[in-house]
Scaffold this motif. Structure first.
Motif, PDB file in Angstrom:
ATOM      1  N   ASP A  68      39.096  43.969  40.256  1.00  0.00           N
ATOM      2  CA  ASP A  68      40.240  43.713  39.384  1.00  0.00           C
ATOM      3  C   ASP A  68      40.385  42.241  39.029  1.00  0.00           C
ATOM      4  OD1 ASP A  68      40.835  46.392  39.490  1.00  0.00           O
ATOM      5  OD2 ASP A  68      42.245  46.178  41.166  1.00  0.00           O
ATOM      6  N   GLY A  69      39.692  41.368  39.761  1.00  0.00           N
ATOM      7  CA  GLY A  69      39.779  39.946  39.485  1.00  0.00           C
ATOM      8  C   GLY A  69      38.957  39.498  38.298  1.00  0.00           C
ATOM      9  N   LEU A  70      38.166  40.388  37.721  1.00  0.00           N
ATOM     10  CA  LEU A  70      37.344  40.098  36.548  1.00  0.00           C
ATOM     11  C   LEU A  70      37.802  40.975  35.389  1.00  0.00           C
ATOM     12  CD1 LEU A  70      33.830  40.037  38.269  1.00  0.00           C
ATOM     13  CD2 LEU A  70      35.079  38.052  37.404  1.00  0.00           C
ATOM     14  N   PRO A  71      37.629  40.507  34.144  1.00  0.00           N
ATOM     15  CA  PRO A  71      37.919  41.383  33.008  1.00  0.00           C
ATOM     16  C   PRO A  71      37.144  42.685  33.123  1.00  0.00           C
ATOM     17  CG  PRO A  71      37.562  39.132  32.271  1.00  0.00           C
ATOM     18  CD  PRO A  71      37.221  39.153  33.726  1.00  0.00           C
ATOM     19  N   ALA A  72      37.719  43.773  32.571  1.00  0.00           N
ATOM     20  CA  ALA A  72      37.213  45.134  32.787  1.00  0.00           C
ATOM     21  C   ALA A  72      35.703  45.295  32.622  1.00  0.00           C
ATOM     22  CB  ALA A  72      37.954  46.103  31.874  1.00  0.00           C
ATOM     23  N   PRO A  73      35.076  44.842  31.543  1.00  0.00           N
ATOM     24  CA  PRO A  73      33.633  45.092  31.429  1.00  0.00           C
ATOM     25  C   PRO A  73      32.829  44.332  32.463  1.00  0.00           C
ATOM     26  CG  PRO A  73      34.418  43.706  29.635  1.00  0.00           C
ATOM     27  CD  PRO A  73      35.623  44.196  30.343  1.00  0.00           C
ATOM     28  N   LEU A  74      33.264  43.130  32.843  1.00  0.00           N
ATOM     29  CA  LEU A  74      32.520  42.339  33.818  1.00  0.00           C
ATOM     30  C   LEU A  74      32.673  42.905  35.222  1.00  0.00           C
ATOM     31  CD1 LEU A  74      33.293  38.705  32.589  1.00  0.00           C
ATOM     32  CD2 LEU A  74      31.441  40.237  31.911  1.00  0.00           C
ATOM     33  N   GLY A  75      33.912  43.309  35.591  1.00  0.00           N
ATOM     34  CA  GLY A  75      34.132  43.831  36.938  1.00  0.00           C
ATOM     35  C   GLY A  75      33.331  45.093  37.205  1.00  0.00           C
ATOM     36  N   ASP A  76      33.296  46.000  36.256  1.00  0.00           N
ATOM     37  CA  ASP A  76      32.535  47.246  36.442  1.00  0.00           C
ATOM     38  C   ASP A  76      31.047  46.959  36.576  1.00  0.00           C
ATOM     39  OD1 ASP A  76      34.922  48.589  36.265  1.00  0.00           O
ATOM     40  OD2 ASP A  76      34.705  49.075  34.133  1.00  0.00           O
ATOM     41  N   ALA A  77      30.535  46.030  35.760  1.00  0.00           N
ATOM     42  CA  ALA A  77      29.102  45.720  35.799  1.00  0.00           C
ATOM     43  C   ALA A  77      28.712  45.044  37.108  1.00  0.00           C
ATOM     44  CB  ALA A  77      28.736  44.836  34.611  1.00  0.00           C
ATOM     45  N   VAL A  78      29.532  44.119  37.568  1.00  0.00           N
ATOM     46  CA  VAL A  78      29.216  43.380  38.796  1.00  0.00           C
ATOM     47  C   VAL A  78      29.175  44.310  39.998  1.00  0.00           C
ATOM     48  CG1 VAL A  78      30.188  41.713  40.429  1.00  0.00           C
ATOM     49  CG2 VAL A  78      30.016  41.127  38.013  1.00  0.00           C
ATOM     50  N   PHE A  79      30.139  45.225  40.105  1.00  0.00           N
ATOM     51  CA  PHE A  79      30.194  46.093  41.273  1.00  0.00           C
ATOM     52  C   PHE A  79      29.269  47.309  41.146  1.00  0.00           C
ATOM     53  CE2 PHE A  79      33.712  43.443  42.217  1.00  0.00           C
ATOM     54  CZ  PHE A  79      33.898  43.529  43.588  1.00  0.00           C
ATOM     55  N   ALA A  80      28.570  47.408  40.033  1.00  0.00           N
ATOM     56  CA  ALA A  80      27.606  48.502  39.876  1.00  0.00           C
ATOM     57  C   ALA A  80      26.177  48.048  40.147  1.00  0.00           C
ATOM     58  CB  ALA A  80      27.700  49.080  38.456  1.00  0.00           C
ATOM     59  N   GLN A  81      25.920  46.734  40.072  1.00  0.00           N
ATOM     60  CA  GLN A  81      24.538  46.281  40.233  1.00  0.00           C
ATOM     61  C   GLN A  81      24.212  46.030  41.701  1.00  0.00           C
ATOM     62  OE1 GLN A  81      24.945  42.579  37.824  1.00  0.00           O
ATOM     63  NE2 GLN A  81      24.002  41.546  39.554  1.00  0.00           N
ATOM     64  N   PRO A  82      22.937  46.143  42.097  1.00  0.00           N
ATOM     65  CA  PRO A  82      22.541  45.977  43.506  1.00  0.00           C
ATOM     66  C   PRO A  82      22.715  44.535  43.973  1.00  0.00           C
ATOM     67  CG  PRO A  82      20.856  47.138  42.225  1.00  0.00           C
ATOM     68  CD  PRO A  82      21.815  46.568  41.246  1.00  0.00           C
ATOM     69  N   VAL A  83      22.907  44.392  45.287  1.00  0.00           N
ATOM     70  CA  VAL A  83      23.010  43.061  45.883  1.00  0.00           C
ATOM     71  C   VAL A  83      21.626  42.417  45.904  1.00  0.00           C
ATOM     72  CG1 VAL A  83      23.626  41.775  47.968  1.00  0.00           C
ATOM     73  CG2 VAL A  83      24.963  43.789  47.289  1.00  0.00           C
TER      74      VAL A  83
END
Length: 499
Positions: free
Chosen positions: A318-333
């Motif tokens: 929630d600390g990132l704008p919607a498109p960025l937050g979803d992308a960041v938490f979907a990609q592998p570490v």
């Protein structure tokens, strides 16, 4: 004739006419109140934010006091002429514009990030570099801030920095401007100073000054000799800081509060990121190709944009704008994901670390929770003391007698409208409530007046010695040293010491 009028007044037509008259007078009486809202209009409106005149006046007074502490002794009239009020208004407008922009872009600062920033602030650390809550509480109390208000201010400051930072990072000073500034800074001047000691200035004539000669000088400089209005008031302030030192919160109360407020200590999942920002999708994909060819995201970002990648230590979805937050938490570490478009351009993210969602343990939040409970109990105790004080005053006791019963101290202050003392010097220890000075100068003779201010309760006795604004007497027949026209003669004497 009267019988005809009585019979006519009983008809439905007459009753309807009287009803319309009553309704019209009612509408006329409250129309202005309904249309204008029943209160003063804000002094500044920016988007959805508004600031009334009292808030602007309080900030102007604080800015003026800050200049005086720096050695620039200005009267309010001089500060207005120099544009200090305009600068104060610009500060409100610029801050509100940034706040509106942050809300529109859904920028937020997580509690964890804000907690870490405050804990790492050196002014809140002890001699061994550890966070000291007592030191934080003392500094907040000294500045008239509650912990909640301070956290709100720091959160707003971080969001504003996030908005301004990218703009300043890409700004460059033109060579011509840099050369002019360097020349100005490096400029040196030499001169000669003639120092005339006061002992070399001739004393005024021994005989009394001619009143006829003094009167034109006095009248021409009347504004200079006008004494501002002052009020002498007695003030009793009850604060939570004075009450909280006697409050003890048991471990059982802390445990019970922790169980009841468990949702407040739930921490969302966070990820540590490195971000590359690009002006276009083509530049972002070119950098991604370099990364997949073995180059680091830092080097690829600098090669494409000339700027460094930015490290984000702990962000939530929630600390990132919607498109960025979803992308960041979907990609592998440990991998750089596909380019994502955001409000400021195209982004590449490298997720370096992930912290799962969890609930903070009691041992971690015990001190924080104990301080919050003590603050709540202090607020309750403060309300009880203020009620007791009001009852005592209503019973006919003086402010000093009532203060003695609750362990308070009454302070007597002589104030001008700008918050300075009778000599024009900044008055220390004034309540920071925006309406304090307005209320003091609006009081009339009568009972003491209480008012609320966040974590404090103020009791003010009406002014005993209201001294309205008035010209000082010309000093005819008085000692030369007390002559108010002497300052006007002094420059002439210094220019002509032989006279």
């Amino acid at each position: 004739m009267l019988d005809v009028l009585r019979r006519g007044s009983k008809s439905w037509f007459a009753k309807a006419l009287l009803g319309l008259l009553v309704l019209s007078f009612g509408v006329w009486g409250i129309a202005d109140y309904l249309v204008r809202g029943g209160g003063p209009e804000p002094a500044i409106i920016v988007g959805g934010q508004s600031f009334d005149a009292d808030v602007v006046r309080e900030r102007f007074t604080e800015d003026l006091a800050r200049l005086r502490r720096q050695g620039l002794d200005l009267r309010p009239e001089q500060a207005l002429a120099f544009g200090l009020l305009d600068r104060t208004v610009r500060t409100f407008v610029q801050g509100a514009v940034l706040d509106e922009s942050g809300q529109r872009l859904h920028l937020t600062v997580t509690d964890e990030t804000l907690r870490g920033l405050i804990a790492s602030d050196k002014q809140f650390q002890d001699s061994q570099g550890r966070f000291d809550r007592e030191r934080l509480n003392r500094l907040l109390t000294a500045n008239g801030l509650t912990e909640k208000r301070y956290v709100e201010l720091r959160r707003r400051e971080m969001i504003r920095e996030a908005l301004i930072g990218p703009v300043l990072e890409g700004a460059a000073v033109p060579a011509v401007g840099a050369d002019l500034l360097a020349a100005h800074i490096s400029q040196r001047r030499s001169g000669t100073v003639v120092r005339v000691p006061l002992t070399a200035v001739a004393d005024p004539p021994a005989e009394p000054a001619d009143p006829a000669a003094l009167e034109p000088v006095y009248q021409n400089a009347l504004a200079r000799f006008t004494v501002p209005e002052t009020r002498t008031v007695s003030l009793l302030s009850l604060t939570t800081a004075a009450v909280i030192k006697d409050i003890t919160v048991s471990d059982e109360a802390v445990q019970e509060a922790y169980d009841q407020r468990a949702d407040q200590f739930a921490q969302p999942a966070t990820r540590a990121l490195t971000q590359g920002l690009f002006p276009s999708e083509e530049a972002a994909r070119a950098a991604l190709a370099e990364v997949r060819a073995g180059r680091s995201l830092e080097d690829a970002t600098r090669a494409q944009t000339g700027k460094a990648a930015v490290a984000l230590p702990a962000v939530t979805r929630d600390g990132l704008p919607a498109p960025l937050g979803d992308a960041v938490f979907a990609q592998p570490v440990g991998q750089v994901g596909e380019p994502v478009q955001g409000p400021f351009g195209w982004h590449l993210f490298l997720v370096s670390e992930e912290t799962p969602a969890h609930t903070r343990a009691l041992t971690e939040v015990k001190d924080e929770l104990r301080a919050a409970l003590a603050e709540e109990q202090a607020q309750d105790a403060l309300y009880g003391l203020s009620t007791r004080l009001e009852d005592t005053l209503a019973g006919g006791a003086s402010l000093e007698e009532a203060a003695a019963q609750v362990g308070g101290v009454v302070h007597t202050l002589t104030l001008r409208r700008d918050g300075s003392d009778a000599e024009g010097k900044p008055q220390e220890g004034l309540p920071r409530a925006k309406t304090f000075l307005t209320t003091v100068f609006g009081l009339q003779k009568g009972p003491s007046h209480p008012s609320d201010r966040g974590g404090a309760r103020l009791f003010r006795r009406p002014p005993r010695h209201p001294d309205p604004r008035h010209p000082a007497p010309a000093g005819r027949g008085q000692d030369r040293r007390a002559d108010p026209v002497a300052p006007a003669r002094a420059p002439a004497r210094r220019r002509n010491p032989g006279r």
